[in-house]
Write an enzyme that holds these catalytic residues in place. Structure first.
Site, PDB file in Angstrom:
ATOM      1  N   THR A  72      -8.102  -8.545 -12.195  1.00 47.35           N
ATOM      2  CA  THR A  72      -7.721  -7.505 -11.223  1.00 47.35           C
ATOM      3  C   THR A  72      -7.394  -8.079  -9.841  1.00 47.35           C
ATOM      4  OG1 THR A  72     -10.027  -7.151 -10.693  1.00 47.35           O
ATOM      5  CG2 THR A  72      -9.065  -5.666 -12.327  1.00 47.35           C
ATOM      6  N   LYS A  75      -7.946   3.839  -2.064  1.00 50.32           N
ATOM      7  CA  LYS A  75      -7.929   3.327  -3.444  1.00 50.32           C
ATOM      8  C   LYS A  75      -9.351   3.142  -3.979  1.00 50.32           C
ATOM      9  CE  LYS A  75      -5.902  -0.219  -1.780  1.00 50.32           C
ATOM     10  NZ  LYS A  75      -5.223  -1.496  -1.494  1.00 50.32           N
ATOM     11  N   GLY A 126      -5.340  -8.997  -6.919  1.00 51.70           N
ATOM     12  CA  GLY A 126      -3.987  -8.658  -6.456  1.00 51.70           C
ATOM     13  C   GLY A 126      -3.559  -7.238  -6.762  1.00 51.70           C
ATOM     14  N   THR A 127      -4.477  -6.399  -7.252  1.00 53.10           N
ATOM     15  CA  THR A 127      -4.091  -5.014  -7.569  1.00 53.10           C
ATOM     16  C   THR A 127      -3.627  -4.258  -6.317  1.00 53.10           C
ATOM     17  OG1 THR A 127      -6.436  -4.486  -7.481  1.00 53.10           O
ATOM     18  CG2 THR A 127      -5.455  -4.607  -9.656  1.00 53.10           C
ATOM     19  N   GLY A 128      -4.343  -4.460  -5.209  1.00 55.55           N
ATOM     20  CA  GLY A 128      -4.017  -3.721  -3.982  1.00 55.55           C
ATOM     21  C   GLY A 128      -2.650  -4.132  -3.433  1.00 55.55           C
ATOM     22  N   CYS A 129      -2.399  -5.465  -3.404  1.00 56.47           N
ATOM     23  CA  CYS A 129      -1.107  -5.967  -2.899  1.00 56.47           C
ATOM     24  C   CYS A 129       0.014  -5.418  -3.766  1.00 56.47           C
ATOM     25  CB  CYS A 129      -1.065  -7.499  -2.965  1.00 56.47           C
ATOM     26  SG  CYS A 129      -2.470  -8.298  -2.185  1.00 56.47           S
TER      27      CYS A 129
HETATM   28  N1  LIG Z   1      -9.683  -1.986 -13.650  1.00 54.08           N
HETATM   29  C1  LIG Z   1      -8.705  -1.202 -13.197  1.00 54.08           C
HETATM   30  N2  LIG Z   1      -8.019  -0.419 -14.059  1.00 54.08           N
HETATM   31  C2  LIG Z   1      -7.013   0.378 -13.640  1.00 54.08           C
HETATM   32  N3  LIG Z   1      -6.621   0.466 -12.362  1.00 54.08           N
HETATM   33  C3  LIG Z   1      -7.268  -0.294 -11.444  1.00 54.08           C
HETATM   34  C4  LIG Z   1      -8.338  -1.168 -11.810  1.00 54.08           C
HETATM   35  N4  LIG Z   1      -8.785  -1.791 -10.683  1.00 54.08           N
HETATM   36  C5  LIG Z   1      -8.017  -1.335  -9.674  1.00 54.08           C
HETATM   37  N5  LIG Z   1      -7.131  -0.416 -10.115  1.00 54.08           N
HETATM   38  C6  LIG Z   1      -6.107   0.290  -9.339  1.00 54.08           C
HETATM   39  O1  LIG Z   1      -5.413  -0.695  -8.597  1.00 54.08           O
HETATM   40  C7  LIG Z   1      -5.010  -0.182  -7.346  1.00 54.08           C
HETATM   41  C8  LIG Z   1      -5.572  -1.063  -6.244  1.00 54.08           C
HETATM   42  O2  LIG Z   1      -6.892  -0.645  -5.977  1.00 54.08           O
HETATM   43  P1  LIG Z   1      -8.087  -1.543  -5.481  1.00 54.08           P
HETATM   44  O3  LIG Z   1      -8.387  -2.587  -6.496  1.00 54.08           O
HETATM   45  O4  LIG Z   1      -9.175  -0.595  -5.109  1.00 54.08           O
HETATM   46  O5  LIG Z   1      -7.443  -2.208  -4.177  1.00 54.08           O
HETATM   47  P2  LIG Z   1      -7.661  -3.650  -3.581  1.00 54.08           P
HETATM   48  O6  LIG Z   1      -7.048  -4.612  -4.531  1.00 54.08           O
HETATM   49  O7  LIG Z   1      -6.968  -3.547  -2.273  1.00 54.08           O
HETATM   50  O8  LIG Z   1      -9.132  -3.855  -3.484  1.00 54.08           O
HETATM   51  C9  LIG Z   1      -5.521   1.273  -7.307  1.00 54.08           C
HETATM   52  O9  LIG Z   1      -4.503   2.141  -7.733  1.00 54.08           O
HETATM   53  C10 LIG Z   1      -6.673   1.239  -8.301  1.00 54.08           C
HETATM   54  O10 LIG Z   1      -6.951   2.524  -8.835  1.00 54.08           O
HETATM   55  C1  LIG Z   2      -3.205 -13.769   0.831  1.00 53.98           C
HETATM   56  C2  LIG Z   2      -3.979 -12.630   0.288  1.00 53.98           C
HETATM   57  N1  LIG Z   2      -3.602 -11.375   0.576  1.00 53.98           N
HETATM   58  C3  LIG Z   2      -4.293 -10.317   0.056  1.00 53.98           C
HETATM   59  C4  LIG Z   2      -5.387 -10.507  -0.746  1.00 53.98           C
HETATM   60  C5  LIG Z   2      -6.167  -9.326  -1.275  1.00 53.98           C
HETATM   61  O1  LIG Z   2      -6.139  -9.216  -2.670  1.00 53.98           O
HETATM   62  P1  LIG Z   2      -7.432  -8.778  -3.504  1.00 53.98           P
HETATM   63  O2  LIG Z   2      -8.067  -7.617  -2.787  1.00 53.98           O
HETATM   64  O3  LIG Z   2      -6.952  -8.355  -4.848  1.00 53.98           O
HETATM   65  O4  LIG Z   2      -8.297  -9.992  -3.541  1.00 53.98           O
HETATM   66  C6  LIG Z   2      -5.773 -11.831  -1.017  1.00 53.98           C
HETATM   67  N2  LIG Z   2      -6.847 -12.100  -1.774  1.00 53.98           N
HETATM   68  N3  LIG Z   2      -5.041 -12.863  -0.493  1.00 53.98           N
HETATM   69 MG   LIG Z   3      -8.479  -4.984  -6.202  1.00 51.87          MG
END
Ligand SMILES: Nc1ncnc2c1ncn2[C@@H]1O[C@H](COP(=O)(O)OP(=O)(O)O)[C@@H](O)[C@H]1O
Ligand SMILES: Cc1ncc(COP(=O)(O)O)c(N)n1
Ligand SMILES: [Mg+2]
Length: 546
Positions: free
Chosen positions: A259, A226, A261-264
């Protein structure tokens, strides 16, 4: 995990508790006797048990701020229509500033929660989030071997976006050796992919591809690296690898602080879509669209004072006009017979815009654009609203030429802009990800820009000389071919196209040329429906030949 297994037998015979027995006495009503009012709820409950409910089990940490973790997972699954049970691996004290504390749940108790849910509740897909210790990863692997499920989605949560550690380095080996080989997909962000591969640096899309390939070798069936945290990227790009093909999933980067919690959420949406029966790539695409839309609809919300706020998973409840269906709305094949209205022509023939649109749809137009250059705004908006109703009832998308304001106010399906109108990326900012955007292009450079700006298709022309547009140089077949071959977006040909030449345009056989857009050939005619019908059969014949 790929094989679909029947649900395992219950660990122990199920004996309802006294309270449950009191609420649902065992059935005694003879089928011939009509049920008493008191018996009806029980009969409904029995009937409801037969309806399948896609079920995701999330095995993750609690986020007290409720933006990420278990709380995000439950909201994401609910938004997509899946049931979400939850095994909690850790309790975190967390807010929009960062993570203030982590309290891991004892391994044995994680095991007990897993047993409770997996032994009884027909789980379709397991999704993992924060797994704070190697011991917990092992307990999970053991449980999955005992209670197999249809698919396993592993989000290898290690560091929160705020930079706090959620899973120590000791878990890395267990993740790699035990959990990944069982996974249908692993979804690391850039930092996690780097950690999994011994702190390699990931700065480009090409680095993300190499990382996806290396992680694939650890045993999962698919990998999604991602790119939400990719520095200096104007798009949000994720790289999907299934062992054969790399697919770049490109989305709009929404400008927002929300943003967390986007990954979860992404991993839970993938799990929910898999539980509903989607293929892996479709599940990933739908999940990415969901995150993009949720961020877009939440971009201005404010909760907390820290740098990273939560977003609203249930945004569609607030905007009733926003239908989940519209996330997948644009189908390039809709460009096949593209009817573009012209106010002058309709006036000349004594028709309202609505009547012209109805007739074009009756004749088989597959998409409609209102191009009303001389109509007053109020009149245009009223006509647009009426046409939205007409088009929606026939399942035909309706776009508005140039006027983003009219498209927004009428809730049309999108906007078509020219090179001197508002740039497509600004239109996208205003309309959001669920709407269709088309751009008129005459050159490969303009087509490239339209793609970068987040358009869905381009209109290319004038292919032939036309009277509907002044000072419009003709591209001819060669110009059309050059733009089509360069364009990453589907193309509709426009400009002087009519029943006499439409066939030859389609017979060019250009792979991304999806159809023709016509104005005079439909609307500068006595009977719009007849002309549309005959053009449609010409196009169909040409497509069969080419
Ligand atoms: N500002 C944003 N606008 C649109 N999509 C986003 C944005 N930030 C993250 N994403 C999308 O959210 C999803 C989670 O990605 P990411 O944020 O890299 O993961 P994590 O939350 O695990 O760090 C991916 O599909 C990414 O492309
Ligand atoms: C309990 C828990 N699980 C997962 C994430 C990751 O989320 P993020 O990468 O968006 O901070 C988090 N911050 N807390
Ligand atoms: Mg994220």
């Amino acid at each position: 995990m790929a094989s679909v297994q029947p649900p395992p037998a219950l660990l122990a015979p199920h004996r309802p508790s006294t309270a449950a027995a009191l609420r649902f006495p065992s059935p005694t009503v003879s089928p011939r006797v009509s049920p008493s009012p008191a018996a009806r709820p029980r009969r409904l409950a029995v009937a409801a048990r037969a309806m399948p409910w896609p079920h995701v089990l999330t095995v993750a940490g609690s986020d007290s701020g409720a933006g990420a973790g278990i709380q995000a997972d439950i909201k994401a699954c609910a938004a997509l229509g899946a049931y979400c049970s939850s095994v909690i691996t850790a309790v975190t004290a967390q807010n929009t500033v960062g993570v203030q504390g982590v309290h891991a749940v004892p391994e044995e108790f994680v095991g007990e929660q897993l047993r409770s849910v997996l032994s009884d509740m027909s789980v379709d897909v397991v999704k993992t989030g924060m797994l704070p210790s190697a011991g917990i990863v092992k307990v999970l692997c053991e449980s999955l071997r005992k209670f197999p499920v249809k698919a396993l989605v592993v989000d290898p949560v290690m560091v929160s976006t705020s930079g706090d550690t959620l899973s120590g380095p000791s878990t890395l080996t267990t993740y790699r050796d035990e959990l990944f080989p069982m996974a249908d997909i692993v979804t690391p962000n850039i930092k996690e992919a780097s950690k999994l591969l011994g702190d390699v640096s990931l700065l480009t899309i090409s680095d993300m591809r190499s990382a996806a390939e290396s992680i694939f070798k650890l045993g999962p069936k698919n990998v999604l690296v991602k790119g939400g945290d990719m520095p200096d990227s104007t798009d949000a790009i994720d790289v999907f690898f299934d062992g054969k093909e790399f697919i770049e999933l490109r989305g709009l980067r929404i400008k927002t602080r929300n943003t967390h919690g986007t990954g979860c959420t992404l991993a839970s949406c993938i799990a929910a879509e898999l539980a509903k029966g989607a293929t892996m790539l479709r599940a990933v695409e739908a999940a990415k669209k969901f995150v993009e839309s949720a961020l877009y609809h939440s971009k201005d919300l404010v909760i907390g004072n820290g740098p990273q706020g939560p977003f609203d998973h249930l945004f569609s409840l607030k905007s009733p006009l926003y239908k989940m269906g519209s996330l997948h709305k644009f189908n390039p094949d809709d460009l096949f017979l593209y009817a573009v209205t012209d106010s002058g022509m309709n006036k000349k023939w004594g028709r309202s815009i609505e009547d012209a649109v109805k007739a074009a749809i009756e004749g088989g137009a597959t998409i409609v654009q209102l191009r009303e250059k001389d109509t007053e705004t109020r009149e245009f908006l009223e006509a647009a609203k009426a046409c939205v109703e007409i088009c929606r009832s026939s399942g035909v998308p309706l776009l508005i030429n140039d006027r983003v304001d009219v498209a927004l106010a009428s809730n049309a399906d999108g906007v078509h802009v020219g090179q001197s109108d508002m740039p497509a990326w600004e239109v996208r900012e205003l309309l959001g990800p669920g709407k269709i955007i088309g751009v008129s292009c005459k050159t490969p450079a303009q087509a490239e820009q339209a793609w970068k700006d987040g358009a869905d298709y381009i209109g290319c022309g004038g292919v032939f000389p036309t009277t509907t547009k002044a000072n419009n140089p003709t591209l001819g077949f060669e110009g059309l071919r050059t733009v089509c071959l360069a364009s990453k977006l589907p193309v509709v040909a426009i400009g002087g196209i009519n029943a006499g030449n439409a066939g030859s345009v389609m017979e060019l056989g250009l792979p991304n040329l999806k159809g023709v857009a016509v104005v005079s050939a439909l609307f500068n005619q006595e009977c719009v429906a007849t002309e549309t019908r005959s053009l449609r059969s010409i196009l169909m014949n040409a497509c069969c030949r080419s």
